[in-house]
Design an enzyme around this catalytic site. Structure first.
Site, PDB file in Angstrom:
ATOM      1  N   MET A  17      54.838  11.604  29.201  1.00 14.36           N
ATOM      2  CA  MET A  17      56.062  12.388  29.393  1.00 14.36           C
ATOM      3  C   MET A  17      55.700  13.868  29.373  1.00 14.36           C
ATOM      4  O   MET A  17      55.143  14.364  28.392  1.00 14.36           O
ATOM      5  CB  MET A  17      57.075  12.080  28.292  1.00 14.36           C
ATOM      6  N   ALA A  18      56.025  14.557  30.464  1.00 19.73           N
ATOM      7  CA  ALA A  18      55.707  15.981  30.573  1.00 19.73           C
ATOM      8  C   ALA A  18      56.411  16.757  29.466  1.00 19.73           C
ATOM      9  O   ALA A  18      57.604  16.575  29.216  1.00 19.73           O
ATOM     10  CB  ALA A  18      56.129  16.507  31.938  1.00 19.73           C
ATOM     11  N   GLN A  70      46.723  11.258  32.479  1.00 24.64           N
ATOM     12  CA  GLN A  70      47.447  11.063  33.738  1.00 24.64           C
ATOM     13  C   GLN A  70      47.251  12.261  34.660  1.00 24.64           C
ATOM     14  O   GLN A  70      47.369  13.411  34.235  1.00 24.64           O
ATOM     15  CB  GLN A  70      48.941  10.863  33.486  1.00 24.64           C
ATOM     16  N   CYS A 100      56.947   9.615  38.433  1.00 23.91           N
ATOM     17  CA  CYS A 100      57.800  10.725  38.008  1.00 23.91           C
ATOM     18  C   CYS A 100      58.915  10.952  39.023  1.00 23.91           C
ATOM     19  O   CYS A 100      58.644  11.137  40.217  1.00 23.91           O
ATOM     20  CB  CYS A 100      56.971  11.999  37.849  1.00 23.91           C
ATOM     21  N   LYS A 139      50.984   4.227  37.486  1.00 25.38           N
ATOM     22  CA  LYS A 139      52.373   4.085  37.043  1.00 25.38           C
ATOM     23  C   LYS A 139      53.291   4.328  38.231  1.00 25.38           C
ATOM     24  O   LYS A 139      53.163   5.341  38.933  1.00 25.38           O
ATOM     25  CB  LYS A 139      52.701   5.066  35.918  1.00 25.38           C
ATOM     26  N   ASN A 200      58.181  -1.029  31.644  1.00 17.09           N
ATOM     27  CA  ASN A 200      58.699   0.235  31.118  1.00 17.09           C
ATOM     28  C   ASN A 200      60.170   0.369  31.514  1.00 17.09           C
ATOM     29  O   ASN A 200      60.570  -0.093  32.571  1.00 17.09           O
ATOM     30  CB  ASN A 200      57.864   1.391  31.688  1.00 17.09           C
ATOM     31  N   ARG A 225      61.293   7.538  26.156  1.00 18.68           N
ATOM     32  CA  ARG A 225      62.287   8.377  25.474  1.00 18.68           C
ATOM     33  C   ARG A 225      62.630   7.875  24.077  1.00 18.68           C
ATOM     34  O   ARG A 225      62.945   8.682  23.189  1.00 18.68           O
ATOM     35  CB  ARG A 225      63.559   8.446  26.325  1.00 18.68           C
TER      36      ARG A 225
END
Length: 332
Positions: A17-18, A70, A100, A139, A200, A225
């Site tokens: 997660m960025a 990643q 993303c 992903k 996911n 999250r």
């Protein structure tokens, strides 16, 4: 589950997660039970490899193995170079971002936008796999949009290209994070592949993790999250998968100690000024659903020093642990 020579145990993974899965958060999640933690997205553009942000993202000193990094981009040769560069800087697994949904990423035809060009996907995967001697994972999402769920085709391309494991978010790109994740596509893909498949999307509890594994036949689950402000979810899921029993929720004192250690690592890793700023979002996640959350955030976000941020946080959680209403000062 194995990725290359690595045993991934327990089979619960932190999603990249960025702005979230930096080194302090990855180390914390591994300590709390994650079998693998993927780094936040790193660019394949070499012009940005020496920025302060990129140097932090490529810092893996002292990080428990296996180290998964990643990478993102659109040009096969640049992605291959980025894979080599990150392996030279400690990466033991390279993950390619085609999941993303962010507009700024997709507008550059990176992330999940790549799923619209299956031929380019094949060239990218083949180039990166050929470039490094470590496992390469991928992903993706279930597709670009409703009616365009081409994840099964991308999955077959991935397996043929030598991808070592495939993570699938159960939404299309245009869904972003809205609605409910669907697992039928993941189950369909798992039934067709021999490589490990990681499910996911909307996995927010031990029971949900077990349900998703049962519904999809996936080899592991990936949590995103739901780990924000709740990094102990990994040990909860791992324990439930191993025993069928749920662990008790951590005490307020446990949460305080986890959070204070996390803040201290952020301050040390980024320097005081940047660490204090970056810690603010984590403070909000940890304090979510707790008494006086809004007032606490309003005060602690004004803290300009590491000492003030730590003191305010400790006092807040000490009060909660003692069963009294936190005394929120008027100013930090």
């Amino acid at each position: 589950m194995r990725i290359g020579s690595f045993d991934i145990a327990p089979r619960v993974i932190l999603a990249p997660m960025a702005g979230v899965t930096d080194k302090p958060f990855r180390v914390l999640c591994k300590r709390l039970g994650a079998g693998l933690c993927a780094s936040e997205m790193t660019t394949s553009d070499p012009r940005f490899w020496n920025t302060a942000k990129s140097r932090h993202r490529m810092d893996h000193e002292g990080e428990p193995a296996p180290i998964s990094v990643q990478i993102a981009g659109t040009v096969p040769a640049l992605l291959a170079d980025a894979a080599r560069h990150n392996v030279d800087h400690g990466a033991q697994i390279i993950d390619i971002n085609m999941g993303c949904p962010a507009k700024k990423v997709c507008n550059a035809w990176a992330g999940s936008a790549l799923m619209r060009d299956e031929a380019l996907v094949a060239r990218i995967l083949e180039a990166v796999v050929a470039a490094v001697d470590v496992p390469v994972t991928l992903k993706i999402r279930t597709g670009w949009a409703e009616g365009q769920r081409n994840a099964p085709t991308i999955a077959r391309i991935a397996e043929a290209s030598g991808i070592a494991a495939l993570a699938i978010h159960g939404r299309t790109r245009d869904q972003q994070y809205t609605g409910v994740a669907e697992y039928e596509t993941i189950a369909d893909i798992k039934s067709q592949l021999s490589i490990p498949v990681i499910a996911n999307g909307d996995i927010d509890s031990p029971r949900k993790a077990a349900q998703v594994l049962a519904e999809t036949g996936a080899d592991a689950v990936m949590v995103g999250r739901a780990a924000q402000g709740r990094p102990w979810i990994f040990r909860e899921i791992a324990h439930y998968l191993a025993t069928g029993e749920e662990l008790p929720e951590p005490t307020v004192a446990d949460v305080r100690d986890i959070l204070l250690a996390h803040l201290a690592h952020l301050h040390a890793f980024y320097s005081e000024q940047s660490g204090v700023r970056i810690a603010r979002k984590h403070l909000g996640w940890y304090a979510k659903d707790r008494p006086e959350n809004a007032a606490f955030r309003a005060v602690v976000n004004r803290a300009e020093t590491a000492d003030a941020q730590l003191r305010l946080t400790r006092d807040y959680f000490d009060a909660l642990a003692a069963g009294v209403t936190p005394d929120i000062p008027a100013a930090a």
